[in-house]
Design an enzyme around this catalytic site. Structure first.
Site, PDB file in Angstrom:
ATOM      1  N   LYS A  21       0.879  -1.089   0.292  1.00 14.65           N
ATOM      2  CA  LYS A  21       0.204   0.057  -0.062  1.00 14.65           C
ATOM      3  C   LYS A  21       1.214   1.407  -0.413  1.00 14.65           C
ATOM      4  CE  LYS A  21      -3.583   0.742   3.583  1.00 14.65           C
ATOM      5  NZ  LYS A  21      -3.169   2.222   4.273  1.00 14.65           N
ATOM      6  N   ARG A 125      -8.320  12.358  12.769  1.00 14.66           N
ATOM      7  CA  ARG A 125      -6.990  12.026  12.858  1.00 14.66           C
ATOM      8  C   ARG A 125      -5.814  13.109  13.328  1.00 14.66           C
ATOM      9  NH1 ARG A 125      -5.644   6.866   9.700  1.00 14.66           N
ATOM     10  NH2 ARG A 125      -3.572   7.024  11.099  1.00 14.66           N
ATOM     11  N   ASP A 321       1.709  -1.060  12.260  1.00  9.73           N
ATOM     12  CA  ASP A 321       0.471  -1.565  11.766  1.00  9.73           C
ATOM     13  C   ASP A 321      -0.121  -2.701  12.065  1.00  9.73           C
ATOM     14  OD1 ASP A 321       0.473   1.382  10.345  1.00  9.73           O
ATOM     15  OD2 ASP A 321       0.255   0.612   8.073  1.00  9.73           O
ATOM     16  N   LYS A 348      -4.054   5.546  14.959  1.00 11.25           N
ATOM     17  CA  LYS A 348      -4.688   5.006  13.654  1.00 11.25           C
ATOM     18  C   LYS A 348      -6.167   5.297  13.244  1.00 11.25           C
ATOM     19  CE  LYS A 348      -0.092   3.738  12.910  1.00 11.25           C
ATOM     20  NZ  LYS A 348       0.347   4.762  11.890  1.00 11.25           N
ATOM     21  N   ARG A 352      -6.320   2.054  18.359  1.00 11.40           N
ATOM     22  CA  ARG A 352      -6.833   0.552  18.521  1.00 11.40           C
ATOM     23  C   ARG A 352      -5.711  -0.438  19.409  1.00 11.40           C
ATOM     24  NH1 ARG A 352      -3.144   0.092  12.189  1.00 11.40           N
ATOM     25  NH2 ARG A 352      -5.133   0.595  11.278  1.00 11.40           N
TER      26      ARG A 352
HETATM   27  C1  S3P Z   1       2.428   4.799   6.338  1.00  8.72           C
HETATM   28  C2  S3P Z   1       3.931   5.222   7.567  1.00  8.72           C
HETATM   29  C3  S3P Z   1       2.571   3.902   8.277  1.00  8.72           C
HETATM   30  C4  S3P Z   1       1.247   3.551   9.235  1.00  8.72           C
HETATM   31  C5  S3P Z   1      -0.145   3.590   7.539  1.00  8.72           C
HETATM   32  C6  S3P Z   1       1.334   4.084   6.398  1.00  8.72           C
HETATM   33  C7  S3P Z   1       2.753   5.357   4.615  1.00  8.72           C
HETATM   34  O1  S3P Z   1       2.172   5.575   9.386  1.00  8.72           O
HETATM   35  O2  S3P Z   1       1.075   3.636   9.581  1.00  8.72           O
HETATM   36  O3  S3P Z   1      -0.213   2.795   7.293  1.00  8.72           O
HETATM   37  O4  S3P Z   1       2.751   4.658   3.800  1.00  8.72           O
HETATM   38  O5  S3P Z   1       3.756   6.251   4.883  1.00  8.72           O
HETATM   39  P1  S3P Z   1       2.561   7.026  10.364  1.00  8.72           P
HETATM   40  O6  S3P Z   1       4.030   7.226   9.048  1.00  8.72           O
HETATM   41  O7  S3P Z   1       1.693   7.766  10.393  1.00  8.72           O
HETATM   42  O8  S3P Z   1       3.702   6.305  11.206  1.00  8.72           O
END
Ligand code: S3P
Length: 437
Positions: A21, A125, A321, A348, A352
């Protein structure tokens, strides 16, 4: 509502989880502001990444998607070529924190105004974590409701480089600032307390940007220089380790299981789940390791008895995650698991710490919820008792739905997942793949 029965047979066979993702988002974003065509293979057609595609289409970028094949072509407009459908342009980011935060860094230096909104989760958020540093660079970003959350109104401004010490290890924050830094005068530097996922640094470098990263005594530094143009290039997206995590857990927990998960991204800033699972006793063998721009491997996972562990500190950003599914593994493990330094779980898609602890308790597990983590008493193989099938409240959080679908496989009786559709955010075929094993 989805009903899942306790699994009575082992999981066997091979699966290929969908594309990563984080990398899929970045390929569309950076491809959009690069010169030339970015051909993406292995793109994740989950709702979050499709929100990113939709936003850049509204900014005038031609993007061809073929969700079935995972092939996407982004016809980049160059760094100064975004042409919004209207001014201000309204962008909807759905459930996606990654889209909301990183696109803000790209929009802040554009010569037009944007308004970004998302769903109920996104609207609660924290966005001050990007509003503050981008404002220090000269950006004009306001939280429309004045609560530090989306909707955000971004009026394009000329930016200048800063050195920013981020209080959190967050790749979304780091990436937002680095993207703004590409457009800013001078050098932009982010210092984070632990190293968060580094897909932005890797991909921007591949697109020709000058990005340095290094560790010093005071933390992890990532530095972007002002950039004239990015050059498109092909991106091969490996399978998402965050999606593979559910199958690592399922095969570890269901007796007699043996599965092969093909082509999983094992970037060290993401692979903490493997280290922690192995330290809990999981039987994972990495095969066919490929050291491409984003490293990947096939993972052979066999059932094994698990035991509790204590972890925290710099490993947390590498598995943030995956904590919901690690918590499920902990609930079935022998002894106590202690998870610390994970206060980020509170901000998140849901809080969580709350959603994990309440759902584990509903399944009969003893859990202490701390400000920054969890203490979980595992049932253990020898205890003679186990998780009980229960009604799971996901709060619309995809990772809670998938983690507790794994718990359901080893819980006595029947488990009900209240909103199984939320998995489409990151893993549209999750239940099909789980049923196929
Ligand atoms: C992500 C960073 C993470 C992760 C999120 C995807 C990204 O969040 O939890 O699902 O693609 O940069 P944070 O950067 O807020 O830790």
């Amino acid at each position: 509502m989805k009903t899942i029965q306790q699994r009575t047979s082992p999981l066997r066979g091979e699966i290929t989880v969908p594309g990563d993702k984080s990398i899929s988002h970045r390929a569309v974003m950076f491809g959009s502001i690069a010169g030339g065509n970015t051909e993406i293979t292995g793109f994740l057609p989950g709702a979050d990444c499709l929100s990113t595609v939709d936003c850049f289409r509204r900014l005038g970028v031609d993007i061809d998607t073929d969700p079935g094949s995972g092939r996407v072509t982004v016809r980049g407009k160059g760094m100064r070529g975004l042409r919004p459908a209207s001014d201000p342009v309204s962008l909807y980011t759905g459930n996606s924190g990654t889209t909301t935060r990183i696109i803000s860094g790209i929009l802040a230096p554009q010569p037009f105004t944007s308004v970004i909104s998302g769903d109920a989760s996104i609207s609660s958020r924290p966005m001050r974590r990007i509003i503050s540093p981008l404002s220090l660079m000269g950006a004009s970003i306001t939280s429309v409701r004045g609560n530090g959350c989306a909707p955000l109104r971004i009026e394009g401004r000329t930016l200048h480089g800063i050195t920013y010490r981020s209080p959190v290890a967050s790749a979304q924050v780091k990436s937002s600032i680095l993207c703004a830094g590409l457009y800013a005068e001078g050098v932009t530097e982010v210092i984070e307390p632990s190293l968060s996922r580094d897909h932005t640094e890797r991909m921007l470098r591949a697109f020709g940007a000058e990005i340095d990263s290094f560790e010093e005594k005071d933390g992890w530094h990532a530095r972007a220089s002002s950039c004239r143009e990015l050059s498109a290039r092909s991106i091969v997206v490996p399978g998402d380790i965050s999606s593979a995590a559910y199958f690592i857990a399922a095969a570890s927990l269901v007796p007699g299981s043996e599965i092969l998960i093909r082509n999983v991204g094992i970037n060290p800033t993401r692979a903490g789940i493997i280290d922690i699972a192995v330290s809990m006793g999981a039987d994972i063998t990495m095969l066919n390791i490929r050291n491409d721009a984003e490293p990947s491997a096939d993972l052979l996972v066999r059932h094994a008895p698990l035991h509790g562990v204590t972890f925290g500190g710099s490993v947390i950003p590498t598995l943030i995650d995956e904590i919901p599914v690690i918590a499920v593994m902990a609930a079935a493990a022998e002894g106590t698991t202690c998870i610390r330094d994970a206060a980020e779980l509170r901000v998140k898609e849901t809080d969580r710490i709350v959603t994990i602890s309440e759902n584990l308790r509903a399944m009969g597990c003893t859990v202490i919820a701390n400000d920054d983590g969890l203490v979980i008493e595992g049932f253990g193989a020898e205890s003679g008792s186990s998780l009980k099938g229960s009604a799971i409240h996901t709060g619309g959080d995809h990772r809670i739905a998938m983690a507790f679908s794994v718990a359901a496989l080893i819980a006595e009786g029947e488990t009900l997942i209240d909103d199984e559709h939320c998995v489409e955010v990151s893993y549209p075929g999750f239940y099909r793949d789980l049923n196929a094993l």
